[in-house]
Structure formats: C-alpha cells, structure tokens
Design an enzyme around this catalytic site. Sequence first.
Site, PDB file in Angstrom:
ATOM      1  N   ASP A  64       0.769  -1.181  -0.014  1.00  0.00           N
ATOM      2  CA  ASP A  64      -0.055   0.107  -0.089  1.00  0.00           C
ATOM      3  C   ASP A  64       0.790   1.123  -0.037  1.00  0.00           C
ATOM      4  OD1 ASP A  64       0.868  -0.173   2.600  1.00  0.00           O
ATOM      5  OD2 ASP A  64      -0.890  -0.153   3.464  1.00  0.00           O
ATOM      6  N   HIS A  65       1.989   1.151   0.476  1.00  0.00           N
ATOM      7  CA  HIS A  65       3.022   2.389   0.543  1.00  0.00           C
ATOM      8  C   HIS A  65       3.437   2.944  -0.623  1.00  0.00           C
ATOM      9  CE1 HIS A  65       2.517   2.082   4.679  1.00  0.00           C
ATOM     10  NE2 HIS A  65       3.207   2.962   5.076  1.00  0.00           N
ATOM     11  N   ASP A 119       4.128  -1.256  11.081  1.00  0.00           N
ATOM     12  CA  ASP A 119       3.636   0.077  10.846  1.00  0.00           C
ATOM     13  C   ASP A 119       3.368   0.780  12.175  1.00  0.00           C
ATOM     14  OD1 ASP A 119       2.950   1.887   8.115  1.00  0.00           O
ATOM     15  OD2 ASP A 119       1.609   2.287   9.795  1.00  0.00           O
ATOM     16  N   ARG A 379       0.325  12.993   9.983  1.00  0.00           N
ATOM     17  CA  ARG A 379       1.880  13.491  10.150  1.00  0.00           C
ATOM     18  C   ARG A 379       1.933  14.529   9.238  1.00  0.00           C
ATOM     19  NH1 ARG A 379       4.571   7.577  10.994  1.00  0.00           N
ATOM     20  NH2 ARG A 379       3.940   7.526  13.309  1.00  0.00           N
ATOM     21  N   SER A 535       7.450   7.119  12.849  1.00  0.00           N
ATOM     22  CA  SER A 535       7.209   5.725  11.974  1.00  0.00           C
ATOM     23  C   SER A 535       7.789   4.551  12.743  1.00  0.00           C
ATOM     24  CB  SER A 535       7.876   5.817  10.535  1.00  0.00           C
ATOM     25  OG  SER A 535       8.277   4.758  10.250  1.00  0.00           O
ATOM     26  N   ARG A 537       9.547   2.478  11.157  1.00  0.00           N
ATOM     27  CA  ARG A 537      10.781   1.815   9.868  1.00  0.00           C
ATOM     28  C   ARG A 537      11.804   1.469  10.876  1.00  0.00           C
ATOM     29  NH1 ARG A 537      10.509   7.735   7.187  1.00  0.00           N
ATOM     30  NH2 ARG A 537       8.317   7.112   7.080  1.00  0.00           N
TER      31      ARG A 537
HETATM   32  C1  MIC Z   1       4.441   6.316   8.097  1.00  0.00           C
HETATM   33  O1  MIC Z   1       3.400   6.858   8.313  1.00  0.00           O
HETATM   34  O2  MIC Z   1       5.488   7.074   8.461  1.00  0.00           O
HETATM   35  C2  MIC Z   1       4.823   5.059   7.599  1.00  0.00           C
HETATM   36  C3  MIC Z   1       5.332   5.144   6.226  1.00  0.00           C
HETATM   37  O3  MIC Z   1       3.727   4.149   7.343  1.00  0.00           O
HETATM   38  C4  MIC Z   1       5.513   4.321   8.442  1.00  0.00           C
HETATM   39  C5  MIC Z   1       6.191   2.915   7.973  1.00  0.00           C
HETATM   40  C6  MIC Z   1       7.387   3.125   6.919  1.00  0.00           C
HETATM   41  O4  MIC Z   1       8.321   3.836   7.276  1.00  0.00           O
HETATM   42  O5  MIC Z   1       7.455   2.089   6.249  1.00  0.00           O
HETATM   43  C7  MIC Z   1       4.993   4.028  10.017  1.00  0.00           C
HETATM   44  O6  MIC Z   1       4.119   4.706  10.313  1.00  0.00           O
HETATM   45  O7  MIC Z   1       5.533   3.027  10.599  1.00  0.00           O
HETATM   46 FE1  SF4 Z   2       0.363   4.802   5.024  1.00  0.00          FE
HETATM   47 FE2  SF4 Z   2       1.619   5.761   7.177  1.00  0.00          FE
HETATM   48 FE3  SF4 Z   2       0.350   7.459   5.731  1.00  0.00          FE
HETATM   49 FE4  SF4 Z   2      -0.917   5.546   7.216  1.00  0.00          FE
HETATM   50  S1  SF4 Z   2       0.249   7.145   8.048  1.00  0.00           S
HETATM   51  S2  SF4 Z   2      -1.746   6.086   5.096  1.00  0.00           S
HETATM   52  S3  SF4 Z   2       0.259   3.862   7.032  1.00  0.00           S
HETATM   53  S4  SF4 Z   2       1.985   6.320   5.039  1.00  0.00           S
END
Ligand code: MIC
Ligand code: SF4
Length: 642
Positions: A64-65, A119, A379, A535, A537
């Site tokens: 999905d990312h 995530d 965010r 995140s 990550r």
């Molecule tokens: C995000 O919202 O920052 C992400 C991308 O969903 C991350 C995961 C990632 O860095 O792949 C998260 O929230 O953990």
């Molecule tokens: Fe995707 Fe992270 Fe954004 Fe949620 S906050 S939509 S999981 S990138």
Amino acid sequence: MGKTIAQKIIASHLVRGDMTPGSEIALRIDQTLTQDATGTMAYLEFETMGIDRVRTELSVAYVDHNTLQCGFENSDDHRYLQTVAAKYGVRFSRPGNGICHQVHLERFGKPGKTLIGSDSHTPTGGGLGMLAFGAGGLDVAVAMGGGAYYITMPKMFKVNLTGKLRPYVTAKDVSLELLRILSVKGGVGAIIEWGGEGVATLSVPERGTITNMGTELGATTSIFPSDEITRQFLAAQGREEDFVPLSSDPDAQYDRIIDIDLSTLKPMIACPHSPDNVVEVASLKDVKVDQVCIGSCTNSSLYDMLKVAAMLKGKTVDPSVSMSVSPGSRQVLTMLSDCGALSDILASGARVLECACGPCIGMGFSPNSGGVSLRTFNRNFLGRSGTRDGQVYLVSPETAVASALTGYITDPTTLGEGVTVTMPQKFKVNDSAVLMPLPPEQAKTAEVLRGPNIKEFPKSKPFADTLSAQLVLKVGDNITTDHIMPAGAKILPYRSNIPYLSKFCFEVCDPTFAERAKAAGDGIVIGGSNYGQGSSREHAALVPMYLGIRCVIAKSFARIHVANLINAGILPVTFANPEDYDRLEQGGNLTISNIVKGMEEGKLTVTDETGFAFQVVCNLTDRQRAILLAGGLLNYTREGGQ
Ligand code: MIC
Ligand code: SF4
C-alpha cells in the site's frame, strides 16, 4: 482490583513477566500485518530464521505504501512479497486493494486479539477492541515465527467521553484536541483507553481515526471497548462471529483520566510541522490554501468518503486549489462508485487517486514551493510531503472540503447544518484481491522470487568493552524517523537496499551526514528529547548501523525506535543530567569504557577528548543487554536467545 480492557487482553496473552508498569512483559501475538515499505526487510529477516510456516492465527502482507512500480525495483519488491507470502502461509493484499489499517479493520481485525504490525499506525485496530501495536520489522518477523513480543508494561490512561459531536465536528478533531492537551510526548509509556457514555456515539471507523492518531501522542497503543457498535460493524462486514464484548471493570484503576465533552469541541487544525501544533480552525481563516488531500489510514473510511462526497455534491473545487481524494480500500471505492457518490467527487474537479497511502508518504502530490497543503492525514513532519518548504496542516475531511471549496482555511461549521450520510446495513465484501497462501505441501517446493534490488541484511557488530567513536551528529528535540531515514517517491523503492538508502540518512538535517559517518568508522549520534518519534521503520536504525553508528545518546526516546535500535545492535542511552547535552559539540571524539559492567549497573561514563566526563543511563532489561552484546536481535536469535 478490577482491570482495564488492555489489562484483560494482556493478562490473557502474557507469556513472561509481571504486569507492573515499567517492567518488561512478553505477549503472545495472534495476528501480524506488514506493509511493503517495511515488509521486504521483515520477510528477509523471517527467512533467516529457518521456520517453514508462520505460526500466528493470521498474518497478512499488504502492499500500500509504494504502488507506483516505476522501474524494476518496486515491482521486484512486490513480486518478492507475493511469493514469500505464498510460501510461508501469509495472505497477500495486492497493490490497490487498500491501506493496510483500513483493510485490516474491515476484513481481519477481531476484538480481544493481539496484533503487531510493521507500521506505527497498527493501533488503528484498537477501534475494534484489538490490542494492536506498531513494531519494527524484526519484532514482527519473530512474532510470525511464533515468538513473543516484548514491551514495557504501560501505564493506563483513560479518556472519558461525554456528549455527542456537533455537525461538522469529527473524530479527527477529537484526536487533534487530545494532541493539543497532551503533545506528541504525552502518551509515551501509556495505553490510552477510550470510555464514557460518549463512546456509544462513535462508529468503528471514527474510533479507528482516534486510535490511529494515538500513535502521534507517542502512546504504546489505544483501545476502545467492544460493544453493540462493534457488533454491528462486524455484522455489516459479514463477520459477526468475530464479535466478543469487551469492557473495563467498573473499579479499574487509571493513572490519568482526561475528560472530553464531545459537544463542546470545535474543528481543530495542526499547523506545520508537528501534529501537536494545534489551534482552532477558525483562528486561521485568512490563510490561502494551495492543495487539499483527503485519505490516509486516518480518514479514508466509507463514512469519511460519503461525507466528503455529500459536501462536494453539486459544487466545484476552487480553481486555485488542487485536490486529491484517496479512498482507503477497494471496498470503499466500490461502494462509493455503486451509490453514485464517486461521481459527485469527480464532478467537483477533485482528482481520485489509488486506494493507497499516496501523498501521505510523499508518493506524489507534493505541494508547490512554499505551498499550503491541508491534509486529512496524521503527520506533517518537515519535508515528509516531498516539498521541503511545503506548509502541511492536518485537518478533518470536513475542514478539508470546506477549504477546498473556498480556497482559504475554512471552519466547516460556518457552512450551516452539516451533511448526514446513511451507512449501509451491509458492506460489499469481495476479498478477491487478498491472495491465499499456498497449501503447506505445495509451499515446500515453491520458489521465492528476488530481484537485484534486494540486497543483503546489514551485519551488526557485538559490543567490546570500550567504544571510542566520533560524535558525528548532534540534533535537537523531537527528531522523527522521517528526519533519520526519509521516505518519498525517490527513496521508497530502495527499502530492501540498505547500501543505497544510506545515502539519504539524516538528509533533512545534514546532507553531509552519510559521508561523514562512513568516513568516521564508529560513530555516535546525540539527540534531544523524544528522539525517533513517528514511524516504526527499522530502516531508521538499520541504516545508521550500516553507516557505523554504535550508540545514540538522547534526552529521551520514542518507544518503537528504541526497540529498533536495540534490535539493530545500537546502544540507546539517556543523559543522566540533560544539561550535559549543551556541553557536547559535533565532531569531537567520545569514549565509553567498561561497557559490559556499566550495562549491568545501568550507568555508563562517557569521556570526551578534553577529559570532560558525564554519566549516561542505560535502562536495559537482561534480554536487551544480551541482544546488544550479541550485536542485535538476529544474532541473538541465531545464538538461541528467546
Ligand atoms: C509512516 O506513516 O511514516 C509509515 C510510512 O507508514 C511508517 C512505516 C514506514 O516507514 O514504512 C510507519 O508509520 O511506521
Ligand atoms: Fe500509510 Fe503511514 Fe500514511 Fe497511514 S500514516 S496512510 S500507513 S504512510
């Protein structure tokens, strides 16, 4: 003494430890989820464990990312994820099927179960009464292998809701209000439980919006009771059998209780560049808007989209505004299309994007230079949108649409009575985009397909008794994982290629970091408070480890990041005296001696080249110490550690 909802689920899943706040507990995990950007690493790690099938009740791999597939790298990652999932017993949600948290809520989440996901917004499942945690990929890999998930037993906070939201005031405004009250650090070390009579006025998707943004508070997770509303939601998804009722005991004890009267709330907005920079929407009414984005795992349910469509019906987006709408799942998109609401959105001039994270993670739709972008996301960290000087504000879908129509930040309550939408009795269920794994016999000989973009997992070093390293970077408070390891369209295709990713490490703070860290050999990073928020990550730990970072000294850390540092074999310590932070300068050399004994005692002494010595605290459990001494969780697990 009575128990909270979370304490009940913890007690029924406790494998090790006692439930005293602050002590380490290990939990049995029923379900896991991964997404593509963290999933490739998680499955590479899982493969090194030599287990032939996942041991959870349910594991799902979502894509999905990054769904763009520009170039072979991203397509190779998708093919790897699909084949590795099929072989090891994991369901595979194909690109375009939707955002992991939205789809999981619709199709797989179950009240009373434990879920960990690679995530940070996995706590969205708390909207259904799940105990759901965001975690690093390696922790998810261990859980897929049947291993326990280790956390520090959290404190319990309760938000007591009374009243009912007024028209045009939404669950998102509740989240933003709590961020205003508590800040991005206010939930650290706590589980936030939502209760009170106001809970019954909120639907499951609204509850999901709220538990989703508990992550922005730094909370370990957030949870709602499982009640009649939950039962109705599950029944509408054709899975009423998954319902179990869950509530806290009347005499449950909470460490903190916050009261919110829903009927007094106003539309709220988080200003650049932090989700807790919250003010009332009405106070920004003359600010010109360039872009509006609706979607993300926070606000992309059918309920949200139907309200958006109803507000846009028969109207046109202001010509100065560029607007996108990303429905959260294929189910949402199908139902929008079937009832004609999609046509209302399209007729307004908004662009409809794929059911994916999209602009939320900087995959296109970056604002123009200095542009003001109103987003229904969770965010708004500096640079995350892909435009360094973009001004990203976080709002509800209602505020987003009102502003798209006028071209200025607009309080939707000024628009009159509000729109009402009717939710269907039954959702349209079609799981054809979720591929089932191969049967075990066939899986044995199935091949996992890897492309050249998939590079080896970086190797970390065990700790010797003395570390002498350069202070390669000094940063301030609230450093996010987006600062440490940025995402976005240019970099995301390389999440399985640590050497390439490393060029972008800390780029937002200091573009010379990667080269300097590599040249320094062993390195130390100094941070302020709440280091590593955001995140889950693990790349924000693996990449610094690859670049030689051995230790991070900060005023305080965010929960998932500190676990990722330890898993990667990087020593996280905090200043015994936070004022010592001011005495340190980037570029100098630091020595930490008697590491083994100091780790046991929980205190280490650090000396700089002028002879200035200061104390740092390392609050490590026996297991964490053993992981660090082994050089990370993978080494530790290979050596037989649990
Ligand atoms: C995000 O919202 O920052 C992400 C991308 O969903 C991350 C995961 C990632 O860095 O792949 C998260 O929230 O953990
Ligand atoms: Fe995707 Fe992270 Fe954004 Fe949620 S906050 S939509 S999981 S990138």
